[in-house]
Design an enzyme around this catalytic site. Structure first.
Site, PDB file in Angstrom:
ATOM      1  CG  ASP A  65       0.598  -2.403   6.016  1.00 51.30           C
ATOM      2  OD1 ASP A  65      -0.376  -2.583   6.769  1.00 51.30           O
ATOM      3  OD2 ASP A  65       0.552  -1.701   4.995  1.00 51.30           O
TER       4      ASP A  65
ATOM      5  CE  LYS B 150      -7.259  -0.167   6.145  1.00 54.34           C
ATOM      6  NZ  LYS B 150      -8.134   0.318   5.087  1.00 54.34           N
TER       7      LYS B 150
ATOM      8  CG  HIS C 146      -1.922   0.990   1.383  1.00 50.17           C
ATOM      9  ND1 HIS C 146      -1.660   2.278   1.777  1.00 50.17           N
ATOM     10  CD2 HIS C 146      -3.252   0.921   1.178  1.00 50.17           C
ATOM     11  CE1 HIS C 146      -2.806   2.961   1.802  1.00 50.17           C
ATOM     12  NE2 HIS C 146      -3.787   2.161   1.450  1.00 50.17           N
TER      13      HIS C 146
ATOM     14  CD  GLN D 107      -6.870  -4.400   3.781  1.00 47.38           C
ATOM     15  OE1 GLN D 107      -7.797  -5.196   3.947  1.00 47.38           O
ATOM     16  NE2 GLN D 107      -7.090  -3.108   3.589  1.00 47.38           N
TER      17      GLN D 107
ATOM     18  CB  CYS E  35      -3.772   3.328  -1.577  1.00 48.34           C
ATOM     19  SG  CYS E  35      -4.949   4.638  -1.334  1.00 48.34           S
TER      20      CYS E  35
HETATM   21  N1  PLP Z   1      -1.754  -0.730   4.568  1.00 51.93           N
HETATM   22  C1  PLP Z   1      -2.692  -1.443   3.937  1.00 51.93           C
HETATM   23  C2  PLP Z   1      -2.351  -2.811   3.423  1.00 51.93           C
HETATM   24  C3  PLP Z   1      -3.968  -0.916   3.766  1.00 51.93           C
HETATM   25  O1  PLP Z   1      -4.899  -1.624   3.121  1.00 51.93           O
HETATM   26  C4  PLP Z   1      -4.244   0.373   4.268  1.00 51.93           C
HETATM   27  C5  PLP Z   1      -5.570   0.979   4.060  1.00 51.93           C
HETATM   28  O2  PLP Z   1      -6.304   0.626   3.177  1.00 51.93           O
HETATM   29  C6  PLP Z   1      -3.235   1.062   4.932  1.00 51.93           C
HETATM   30  C7  PLP Z   1      -2.002   0.478   5.069  1.00 51.93           C
HETATM   31  C8  PLP Z   1      -3.465   2.429   5.500  1.00 51.93           C
HETATM   32  O3  PLP Z   1      -4.350   2.352   6.561  1.00 51.93           O
HETATM   33  P1  PLP Z   1      -4.867   3.706   7.257  1.00 51.93           P
HETATM   34  O4  PLP Z   1      -5.401   4.557   6.136  1.00 51.93           O
HETATM   35  O5  PLP Z   1      -5.927   3.235   8.182  1.00 51.93           O
HETATM   36  O6  PLP Z   1      -3.708   4.318   7.939  1.00 51.93           O
END
Ligand code: PLP
Length: 418
Positions: A212, A238, A135, A215, A376
């Site tokens: 990370d 999430k 992401h 998900q 993203c």
């Molecule tokens: N990393 C992953 C794999 C994501 O899917 C997302 C959000 O969709 C993020 C990071 C960023 O999360 P946040 O916008 O809640 O900080």
């Protein structure tokens, strides 16, 4: 625990989905005469009544700043806030509250590590290793760091199924690598990465690993101690909690040695114009008034998920993923992007007849909420040579009937555009 979802999927799915759906008021919405079918859980999940109740209770009976007041409300708010920290820690397997840093979300958690750990340990000519399926939140903070330091961002390639090329990973890891930062589950492809193997290989080269977990956290049990990761980042919204709230887990030893990244109230022991001494963990990394109701609501979401059981959730979602994958493959002209052996309940696809945005629009007309775009994760789209996908991301309250509605609506898209 590095569970393989397919291993636990054989378990009987223990979720009473009908009863669960009654916990989520928003699922009763009707759109264009159709019941809402919410399949955009990867972007944000819906909120159960108990989480809303926790927020209301905080404002109705606790509202005060934390760590500051001697009065009852402040003490009660502080108690609930710190209990929430313990719950968040328990949820990911750490008994140490000092290893749980509250953040605004995954993005802020990763930025914290890049700015604090990264700026201390990464210098000119060093390398930061990420993967092709990150992401933007796990790309841009490292890119900014590398630009500032004259370091290099290296990228682990992925194959056509959307799996990490582990041979390339081993080749890319070298004495200049200062940190490996990879996703646990890809938001664009659904791939579950082999994190135990990644951690084993990185650690044998003396390199720390940030995962990370944005998900992964709603889909499977997580135990950071069993994984052995150095940092784990996730967002409350999430996992059925509130927005603007997240967690950075870090090994106490590493966090302790890291400098603070934001200055302000609560993160200090003492301040004079000559010198400031910093607070202990976790407060050293929590400058300013925190998102108190967000933390408490995150604690309520943890309680809710623990009541249902993460194994049962994983089993239910895996059954749904298998059902949905088969059903979608029957739609003429549909190609699933991301066919890794180990997947969480995320299905990205393209349809020959229509652009993802048009698909998203037509599905919305039918009351079905999906995501259309690059998610993203633009490098993933570039890797597959497509501008965008349509993504259905599933949650514990989704049903086979909702998948059937999605498939029927996609047949209709083919009729309209075909
Ligand atoms: N990393 C992953 C794999 C994501 O899917 C997302 C959000 O969709 C993020 C990071 C960023 O999360 P946040 O916008 O809640 O900080």
């Amino acid at each position: 625990m590095a569970i393989r979802i397919s291993d636990i999927a054989a378990e009987e799915a223990l979720l009473d989905v009908e009863a669960i759906r009654a916990d989520f008021p928003i699922l009763d919405l009707v759109r264009n005469g159709n019941p809402l079918v919410y399949l955009d859980n990867g972007a944000t999940s819906q909120t159960p009544r108990c989480v809303m109740d926790a927020i209301e209770h905080y404002y109705a009976a606790r509202n005060a700043n934390v760590h500051r007041g001697v009065h009852y409300l402040s003490q009660a708010a502080t108690h609930d806030f710190e209990e929430a920290r313990k719950k968040a820690g328990r949820f990911i397997g750490t008994p140490l509250a000092c290893e749980v840093i509250f953040t605004r979300g995954t993005t802020e958690a990763i930025n914290l590590v890049a700015q604090s750990y990264g700026r201390t340990h990464v210098g000119a000519g060093d390398e930061v290793l990420i993967s092709y399926m990150e992401h933007h939140s796990n790309i841009v903070p490292w890119q900014m760091l590398c630009e500032e330091k004259g370091a290099h961002l290296k990228v682990i390639p992925i194959n056509d199924a959307g799996e990490l090329d582990m041979d390339a990973f081993e080749r890319l890891l070298n004495e200049r690598t200062k940190i490996v930062a990879v996703t646990h589950v890809s938001n664009a492809l659904g791939t579950i990465t082999p994190i135990k193997e990644i951690i084993r290989i990185a650690h044998s080269a003396g390199v720390p690993v940030l995962l990370d977990g944005a998900q992964a956290i709603p889909h499977m049990p997580i135990n950071v101690y069993e994984l052995g990761c150095d940092f784990y980042a996730f967002s409350a919204h999430k996992m059925y909690g509130p927005t603007g709230m997240g967690v950075l887990y870090g090994k106490a030893r590493l966090l302790d040695a890291m400098p603070p990244w934001q200055g302000g109230g609560d993160m200090i022991m003492s301040v004079t114009f000559e010198k400031t001494t910093y607070n202990t963990l976790p407060y050293k990394f929590e400058a300013g008034t925190p998102n108190i109701e967000g933390a408490i609501a995150l604690g309520a979401a943890v309680d809710y998920l623990e009541r249902l059981g993460m194994n049962a959730i994983a089993a239910h979602e895996h059954q749904l993923l298998t059902y949905a994958t088969r059903a979608l493959q029957e739609v003429p002209g549909l190609t699933i992007i991301g066919t890794a052996k180990e997947k969480a309940a995320v299905i990205s696809f393209v349809l020959e007849s229509a652009h993802p945005h048009d698909i998203g629009q037509l599905l919305d007309d039918a009351g079905i909420a999906v995501r259309a775009g690059h998610h993203c994760a633009q490098p993933v789209m570039q890797r597959f040579g497509i501008p965008a996908t349509t993504r259905a991301s599933l949650a514990l309250y989704n049903t086979r009937e909702e998948i059937d509605a999605l498939v029927a609506a996609l047949h209709n898209v083919n009729k309209v555009f075909g």
